[in-house]
Scaffold this active site. Structure first.
Site, PDB file in Angstrom:
ATOM      1  CD  GLU A  55      -2.658   1.596   0.025  1.00 58.11           C
ATOM      2  OE1 GLU A  55      -2.344   2.828  -0.400  1.00 58.11           O
ATOM      3  OE2 GLU A  55      -3.360   0.548  -0.071  1.00 58.11           O
ATOM      4  N   GLY A  60      -5.865   0.617   4.065  1.00 59.44           N
ATOM      5  CA  GLY A  60      -7.309   0.360   4.223  1.00 59.44           C
ATOM      6  C   GLY A  60      -8.234   0.695   2.913  1.00 59.44           C
ATOM      7  CB  CYS A  63     -14.020   2.890   1.960  1.00 62.96           C
ATOM      8  SG  CYS A  63     -15.527   2.808   2.733  1.00 62.96           S
ATOM      9  CG  HIS A 465     -46.928   2.751  15.632  1.00 65.64           C
ATOM     10  ND1 HIS A 465     -47.232   3.404  14.626  1.00 65.64           N
ATOM     11  CD2 HIS A 465     -47.573   3.384  16.836  1.00 65.64           C
ATOM     12  CE1 HIS A 465     -47.806   4.479  14.868  1.00 65.64           C
ATOM     13  NE2 HIS A 465     -48.113   4.739  16.156  1.00 65.64           N
TER      14      HIS A 465
END
Length: 484
Positions: A55, A60, A63, A465
């Site tokens: 990398e 990571g 994102c 509800h």
């Protein structure tokens, strides 16, 4: 690195000088640490494989660093700002409200720092080796790495996975690159509020950031070559988004082609725009380009690895994400997969199962999507346009978002929900929601679709509800009966 040359992967066009060292042997070498890549590395390393992940910049992937999560962080700050702007509706005075963009940015930075540390911890716990540097192929399954702290290494894998991602496209419009426009990366790092932001492109990135900046207080103009926003969506979706942006006083310049650009973003820019055969000039202080993505596949030696590209520059893969080179796979955006993090994660599962001798494929999978405007636009399965184009008959159920009574308690009644039901069965073909928390509502319907449940399963469910999900009972109770 030039501000508009984003690289969220482990690749670079710079040459690696000196003689290559002796290759270090690994079971798996992964180029790039994005969504699919990192999960594959962690999984395989935990099983005892010797795994290296290369990398260059964003541990990571994009994102957690510069894309999905940081943008949603900024968008949520803009949502809070919008509540202040309408605070009197909730009985709250809005005196002396001021936006401090440096604080908005720092909140985002703190989140990113935490996410990066989480990734570092995961690499350590899994046993996968994270190699910080810029990689390029020098032979099949062999990658030379210019290390971030100097020197080089050569890594060779029994298996290699390429996950180099994409970067923001900067079109070859005269003067555009010289204007130093913002991409989403720089837009998420602003510590000042643009006086007048010109947004070139009306896709996900452009629309999300346009609304956010408008809510912070910028004047915003969106310029797009198409006659309507999100022109591939259904007409009611298009109308809903147009109405939303007009209500927030975001200017729309559609059916427009930018001929050339003058000036410097952050100071003063002029866009010479051709519209209906007439050239006009749009002036602003800042320019954001959001006109699509370009794969990070150039200048990384793919030809030396035997990896072929498509005409658009994406890596050519099979339904199992195998490249044209033996024991070499590609994963995520660079492989031409739909450009969503959740699809990158599914790509990981496909390659993981392939490694284990399984047969999981990309064909036929669901691709849910959510645009994080406010309200959100979420969709899974067929739209009406897609169903009609494929000659698929359907029954349409549609309700205003306000039919879910929870929206009224939140003062978030804008939008609608709709579902397409097969004309000969009770199968759900597609679902679209334009409304508050649309992405969360969509997930419930998607699970029903995955399970093969008839729409009556949701229609007849007892849902709490008052929740938003309760509105699904109202939606599916409105499905027309099958014509005899």
């Amino acid at each position: 690195m030039d501000r508009i040359e984003e690289s969220g992967s482990a690749v670079s066009s710079r040459a690696i000088e000196g003689k290559p060292s002796t290759p270090e042997e690994y079971d798996i070498v992964v180029l790039g640490s994005g969504e699919g890549s990192k999960y594959l590395a962690w999984t395989e390393a935990k099983q005892g494989k010797r795994v290296a992940v290369i990398e260059g910049r964003y541990i990571g992937g994009s994102c957690p660093n510069i894309a999905c999560l940081p943008s949603k962080n900024i968008i949520h700050s803009a949502k809070v700002a919008s509540y202040f702007q309408r605070s009197e509706e909730f009985g709250i005075s809005k005196e002396n409200v001021r936006i401090d963009m440096s604080v908005v940015r720092d909140r985002k930075r703190r989140m990113v720092d935490g996410l990066v540390q989480m990734h570092l911890d995961n690499f350590k716990a899994s046993g996968a080796e994270l190699v910080i540097g810029w990689g390029r192929f020098i032979a099949p399954r062999t990658i030379e790495v210019a290390l971030g702290d100097g020197g080089t290494r050569v890594l060779r894998g029994s298996k290699v996975v390429i996950g180099t991602g994409t970067h923001a496209t900067v079109e070859p419009i005269p003067g555009l690159r010289e204007a130093g426009p913002l991409t989403h990366i720089e837009a998420l790092e602003l510590d000042y509020l643009p006086k007048h932001l010109l947004v070139l492109g009306g896709g996900y990135v452009g629309l999300e950031l346009a609304q956010a900046m408008r809510r912070f207080g910028s004047r915003v103009t969106i310029i797009d070559r198409n006659e309507r926003l999100v022109h591939r969506e259904d007409e009611d979706v298009i109308a809903g988004l147009h109405s939303l942006f007009e209500s927030e006083e975001i200017e729309l310049v559609l059916g427009a082609k930018v001929q050339r650009v003058e000036g410097k973003s952050g100071v003063s820019v002029k866009l010479h725009v051709l519209r209906d055969g007439v050239e006009t000039i749009l002036e602003g202080t800042d320019l954001l380009v959001a006109t699509g993505r370009t794969p990070n596949t150039a200048n990384i030696g793919l030809e030396l690895a035997g990896v072929a590209l498509t005409e658009r520059g994406y890596i050519q893969v099979s339904e199992r994400l195998e490249t044209t080179a033996q024991d070499t796979w590609a994963i995520g955006d660079c492989a031409g997969s739909p450009q969503f993090t959740h699809i990158g994660f599914d790509d990981f599962r496909i390659v993981r199962d392939d490694f284990a001798g399984g047969h999981r494929v990309t064909t036929g999978r669901q691709v849910p999507s959510c645009m994080f405007t406010d309200p959100e636009l979420a969709r899974v399965g067929l739209s009406e346009k897609e169903a009609s184009a494929q000659g698929i008959e359907y029954r349409l159920a549609k309700i205003p978002a306000a039919a879910a009574l929870r929206t009224r308690t939140l003062s978030e009644t804008r939008g609608f929900w709709k579902a397409l039901i097969d004309t000969k069965s009770d199968r759900i073909l597609g679902f679209t929601a334009f409304g508050v928390e649309a992405g969360e509502i969509m997930a419930t319907v998607q699970i029903a679709m995955i399970a093969g449940l008839p729409y009556t399963g949701l229609r007849d469910a007892i849902l709490t509800h008052p929740t938003l999900s309760e509105g699904l009972v109202a939606l599916f109770s409105s499905v027309p009966a099958i014509k005899q």
